[in-house]
Design a protein around this motif. Structure first.
Motif, PDB file in Angstrom:
ATOM      1  N   VAL A 126       0.855  -1.529   0.277  1.00  0.00           N
ATOM      2  CA  VAL A 126       0.132   0.063   0.189  1.00  0.00           C
ATOM      3  C   VAL A 126       0.732   0.968   0.594  1.00  0.00           C
ATOM      4  N   ALA A 127       1.686   0.910   0.623  1.00  0.00           N
ATOM      5  CA  ALA A 127       2.921   2.801   0.865  1.00  0.00           C
ATOM      6  C   ALA A 127       3.147   2.962  -0.486  1.00  0.00           C
ATOM      7  N   LEU A 128       4.030   2.046  -1.093  1.00  0.00           N
ATOM      8  CA  LEU A 128       4.757   1.821  -2.197  1.00  0.00           C
ATOM      9  C   LEU A 128       3.424   2.536  -3.539  1.00  0.00           C
ATOM     10  N   ILE A 129       2.422   2.107  -3.363  1.00  0.00           N
ATOM     11  CA  ILE A 129       0.783   2.178  -4.529  1.00  0.00           C
ATOM     12  C   ILE A 129       0.681   3.597  -4.416  1.00  0.00           C
ATOM     13  N   LEU A 130       0.848   4.158  -3.039  1.00  0.00           N
ATOM     14  CA  LEU A 130       0.289   5.542  -2.485  1.00  0.00           C
ATOM     15  C   LEU A 130       1.374   6.323  -2.871  1.00  0.00           C
ATOM     16  N   ALA A 131       2.433   5.827  -3.183  1.00  0.00           N
ATOM     17  CA  ALA A 131       4.203   6.844  -3.347  1.00  0.00           C
ATOM     18  C   ALA A 131       4.069   7.079  -4.025  1.00  0.00           C
ATOM     19  N   GLY A 132       4.193   5.747  -5.193  1.00  0.00           N
ATOM     20  CA  GLY A 132       4.040   6.109  -7.043  1.00  0.00           C
ATOM     21  C   GLY A 132       2.990   6.437  -7.881  1.00  0.00           C
ATOM     22  N   GLY A 133       2.312   6.330  -6.632  1.00  0.00           N
ATOM     23  CA  GLY A 133       0.528   7.654  -7.771  1.00  0.00           C
ATOM     24  C   GLY A 133       0.669   8.707  -6.996  1.00  0.00           C
ATOM     25  N   PHE A 134       1.489   8.857  -6.500  1.00  0.00           N
ATOM     26  CA  PHE A 134       1.312  10.681  -5.812  1.00  0.00           C
ATOM     27  C   PHE A 134       2.552  11.088  -7.057  1.00  0.00           C
ATOM     28  N   ILE A 135       3.778  10.571  -6.341  1.00  0.00           N
ATOM     29  CA  ILE A 135       5.003  10.813  -7.980  1.00  0.00           C
ATOM     30  C   ILE A 135       4.099  11.010  -8.756  1.00  0.00           C
ATOM     31  N   GLU A 136       4.035   9.889  -9.140  1.00  0.00           N
ATOM     32  CA  GLU A 136       3.496  10.049 -11.102  1.00  0.00           C
ATOM     33  C   GLU A 136       2.335  10.936 -11.102  1.00  0.00           C
ATOM     34  N   ASP A 137       1.364  11.489 -10.294  1.00  0.00           N
ATOM     35  CA  ASP A 137       1.020  12.609 -10.171  1.00  0.00           C
ATOM     36  C   ASP A 137       1.704  14.412 -10.377  1.00  0.00           C
ATOM     37  N   THR A 138       2.298  14.240  -9.354  1.00  0.00           N
ATOM     38  CA  THR A 138       3.443  15.666  -9.614  1.00  0.00           C
ATOM     39  C   THR A 138       3.700  15.715 -10.342  1.00  0.00           C
ATOM     40  N   ILE A 139       4.226  14.671 -11.302  1.00  0.00           N
ATOM     41  CA  ILE A 139       5.190  14.185 -12.255  1.00  0.00           C
ATOM     42  C   ILE A 139       4.157  15.113 -14.027  1.00  0.00           C
ATOM     43  N   ILE A 140       3.187  14.532 -14.197  1.00  0.00           N
ATOM     44  CA  ILE A 140       2.084  14.372 -15.103  1.00  0.00           C
ATOM     45  C   ILE A 140       1.980  16.397 -13.985  1.00  0.00           C
ATOM     46  N   GLU A 141       1.566  16.832 -13.225  1.00  0.00           N
ATOM     47  CA  GLU A 141       0.971  18.124 -13.005  1.00  0.00           C
ATOM     48  C   GLU A 141       2.144  18.794 -12.818  1.00  0.00           C
ATOM     49  N   THR A 142       3.471  18.888 -12.835  1.00  0.00           N
ATOM     50  CA  THR A 142       4.309  19.880 -13.630  1.00  0.00           C
ATOM     51  C   THR A 142       4.315  19.582 -15.465  1.00  0.00           C
ATOM     52  N   GLY A 143       4.429  18.512 -15.800  1.00  0.00           N
ATOM     53  CA  GLY A 143       4.669  18.767 -17.274  1.00  0.00           C
ATOM     54  C   GLY A 143       3.560  19.634 -17.757  1.00  0.00           C
ATOM     55  N   GLU A 144       2.043  18.893 -17.292  1.00  0.00           N
ATOM     56  CA  GLU A 144       1.156  19.789 -17.999  1.00  0.00           C
ATOM     57  C   GLU A 144       1.306  21.435 -17.657  1.00  0.00           C
ATOM     58  N   ALA A 145       1.847  21.817 -16.366  1.00  0.00           N
ATOM     59  CA  ALA A 145       1.462  23.334 -16.627  1.00  0.00           C
ATOM     60  C   ALA A 145       2.979  23.382 -17.094  1.00  0.00           C
ATOM     61  N   THR A 146       3.944  23.208 -17.363  1.00  0.00           N
ATOM     62  CA  THR A 146       4.557  23.427 -17.890  1.00  0.00           C
ATOM     63  C   THR A 146       4.418  23.847 -19.444  1.00  0.00           C
ATOM     64  N   ILE A 147       3.402  22.968 -20.125  1.00  0.00           N
ATOM     65  CA  ILE A 147       3.035  22.654 -21.276  1.00  0.00           C
ATOM     66  C   ILE A 147       1.868  24.471 -20.903  1.00  0.00           C
ATOM     67  N   ARG A 148       1.311  24.556 -20.405  1.00  0.00           N
ATOM     68  CA  ARG A 148      -0.155  25.032 -20.444  1.00  0.00           C
ATOM     69  C   ARG A 148      -0.224  26.451 -20.209  1.00  0.00           C
ATOM     70  N   SER A 149       1.302  26.685 -19.056  1.00  0.00           N
ATOM     71  CA  SER A 149       1.706  27.863 -18.585  1.00  0.00           C
ATOM     72  C   SER A 149       2.150  28.500 -19.589  1.00  0.00           C
ATOM     73  N   ASN A 150       2.608  28.415 -20.874  1.00  0.00           N
ATOM     74  CA  ASN A 150       3.597  29.225 -22.054  1.00  0.00           C
ATOM     75  C   ASN A 150       4.348  28.277 -22.979  1.00  0.00           C
ATOM     76  N   THR A 151       4.543  26.941 -22.818  1.00  0.00           N
ATOM     77  CA  THR A 151       5.716  26.214 -23.930  1.00  0.00           C
ATOM     78  C   THR A 151       4.901  25.723 -25.364  1.00  0.00           C
ATOM     79  N   GLY A 152       3.732  24.697 -24.277  1.00  0.00           N
ATOM     80  CA  GLY A 152       2.811  24.565 -25.420  1.00  0.00           C
ATOM     81  C   GLY A 152       3.415  22.981 -26.023  1.00  0.00           C
ATOM     82  N   HIS A 153       3.024  21.856 -26.745  1.00  0.00           N
ATOM     83  CA  HIS A 153       3.555  20.978 -27.282  1.00  0.00           C
ATOM     84  C   HIS A 153       4.514  21.134 -27.861  1.00  0.00           C
ATOM     85  N   ILE A 154       4.800  21.983 -28.658  1.00  0.00           N
ATOM     86  CA  ILE A 154       5.582  21.917 -29.559  1.00  0.00           C
ATOM     87  C   ILE A 154       5.968  23.153 -30.582  1.00  0.00           C
ATOM     88  N   GLN A 155       7.178  23.979 -29.862  1.00  0.00           N
ATOM     89  CA  GLN A 155       7.173  25.119 -31.107  1.00  0.00           C
ATOM     90  C   GLN A 155       8.413  24.328 -31.812  1.00  0.00           C
TER      91      GLN A 155
END
Length: 406
Positions: free
Chosen positions: A31-60
């Motif tokens: 359970v600890a691994l599932i929760l920790a891994g899911g939390f980290i994966e969401d953080t990575i995805i949120e950071t990426g989407e924030a980068t894309i949707r704040s300024n860079t877009g997907h491709i320049q």
């Protein structure tokens, strides 16, 4: 083998107390691994989407050499046929929108002081579809009707004490070397995921920027995709389309070094956490397994005295541990997935990451790869914990093993 499995299952449910302790340890680790891994994966995805949707877009897309030398001589890297390039990019599969930007630098003044800025001429209505992570802290978003409207970053607004409805003067140098000045009305103050960007950024309409710089071109074509996962394939397809032309492209991963460093850091942290949990499981499970095995030494001695080979005793002990690992890991997966879904329904308020202004609501994602890793970790811990004691017991002399029951 079938008889060995039946005997192993019978032994597991015969010693319910020790079985419950062992299962609890495995379930907790999984359970600890599932929760920790899911939390980290969401953080990575949120950071990426924030980068894309704040300024860079997907491709320049830009003129070849722009990213290396464009900051020194931006006038040499203007895209002249903007609409032609737009049609080429928009014709690709999976494209949500295509927009163009014209970059510039200059001084923004409020009548009392000036502030150095890095500006962009953008297509406001198209940018609104991209910039879902851009937060308007005061005023409103700019639209195509705001020909001489301006949006400024929160850091710029704070430095010049400007707000929605105020007027500011923008002074820039044109590609021909002349100086040009235009007045703009501040329609909104925005905040993105990057504090450094907000401290220097202003946005005006592309038409106003072209008038200010006396040029009909643009520096960047920004591609917004329907699915972030398709970035790699879309980039390859567009690269083939642009082959032989004077353009080059970069994906959001190429443009954001901070994101790549963040992903590397989180992946290493999760790997270290997995190793720690595996060691903890080994210690915890091996403790209960050892106690159970050495309490049953006389039982195994009786099996040996009745003609069972040492390999059968060894196999029985390991099979019991495999069954415990399977049951515990399955329970852990079920409980972990349910907890992850429950936590995601509520959300976890997170503070702003380093170099950012905005916090966000984190979730715990259900990631198949993480679930598989957690399941294997629980199973592996149970099996490894049983090998040494099983080997020791199976090699004991029959008389010595029987004596343990006296």
């Amino acid at each position: 083998m079938q008889g060995l499995l039946k005997l192993a299952l019978r032994n597991i449910f015969r010693h319910r107390g020790r079985t419950a302790m062992t299962l609890a340890s495995i379930v907790f680790g999984v359970v600890a691994l599932i929760l920790a891994g899911g939390f980290i994966e969401d953080t990575i995805i949120e950071t990426g989407e924030a980068t894309i949707r704040s300024n860079t877009g997907h491709i320049q897309v830009a003129r070849r050499g722009y990213w290396e030398y464009g900051s020194q001589q931006p006038e040499h890297y203007l895209i002249d046929d903007v609409e032609g390039l737009r049609r080429l990019m928009a014709a690709m599969d999976g494209v949500a929108d295509v927009m163009f930007r014209l970059g510039f630098s200059g001084l923004l003044g409020n009548g009392r002081s000036d502030w150095p800025i890095i500006g962009e001429g953008v297509e406001p209505d198209r940018e609104a579809r991209l910039a879902s992570y851009l937060t308007v802290v005061s005023g409103r978003r700019m639209t195509d009707k705001d020909r001489f409207g301006m949006m400024i970053g929160a850091g710029v607004a704070k430095a010049l004490k400007l707000g929605a409805g105020d007027t500011a003067s923008l002074l820039v140098s044109t590609p021909g070397g002349a100086t040009n000045l235009l007045d703009f009305e501040i329609v909104g103050v925005f905040q993105t995921f990057s504090k450094d960007y907000d401290a220097r950024a202003v946005r005006i309409s592309l038409a106003a920027a072209q008038e200010l710089l006396a040029t009909p071109g643009a520096h960047l074509g920004v591609l917004l995709l329907k699915d972030t996962a398709a970035t790699g394939s879309a980039a390859e397809a567009l690269r083939r389309q642009l082959d032989g032309k004077e353009f080059e492209l970069r994906t959001w991963l190429d443009l954001d070094e901070f994101y790549n460093q963040t992903v590397t850091l989180y992946r290493q942290q999760f790997g270290f956490l997995t190793a720690i949990i595996l060691v903890m499981l080994l210690l915890s499970v091996s403790n209960t397994v050892n106690i159970g095995i050495f309490e049953r030494v006389s039982e195994f001695g009786t099996m040996l005295a009745l003609g069972n080979r040492a390999s059968r005793v060894f196999g029985l002990i390991v099979t019991e541990s495999v069954c415990l690992g399977l049951i515990g890991s399955l329970l852990g997966v079920v409980i972990g997935v349910l907890l992850a879904m429950s936590v995601s329904q509520v959300g976890i308020p997170m503070p702003p990451p380093p170099n950012a202004d905005q916090g966000y609501i984190s979730k715990v994602l259900v990631v198949p790869e993480v679930i598989g890793l957690a399941f294997l970790t629980g199973l592996l811990a149970a099996v490894l914990a049983s090998i040494l004691p099983a080997r020791k017991v199976s090699r004991m002399h029959i008389a010595e093993a029987l004596r343990q029951g006296v």
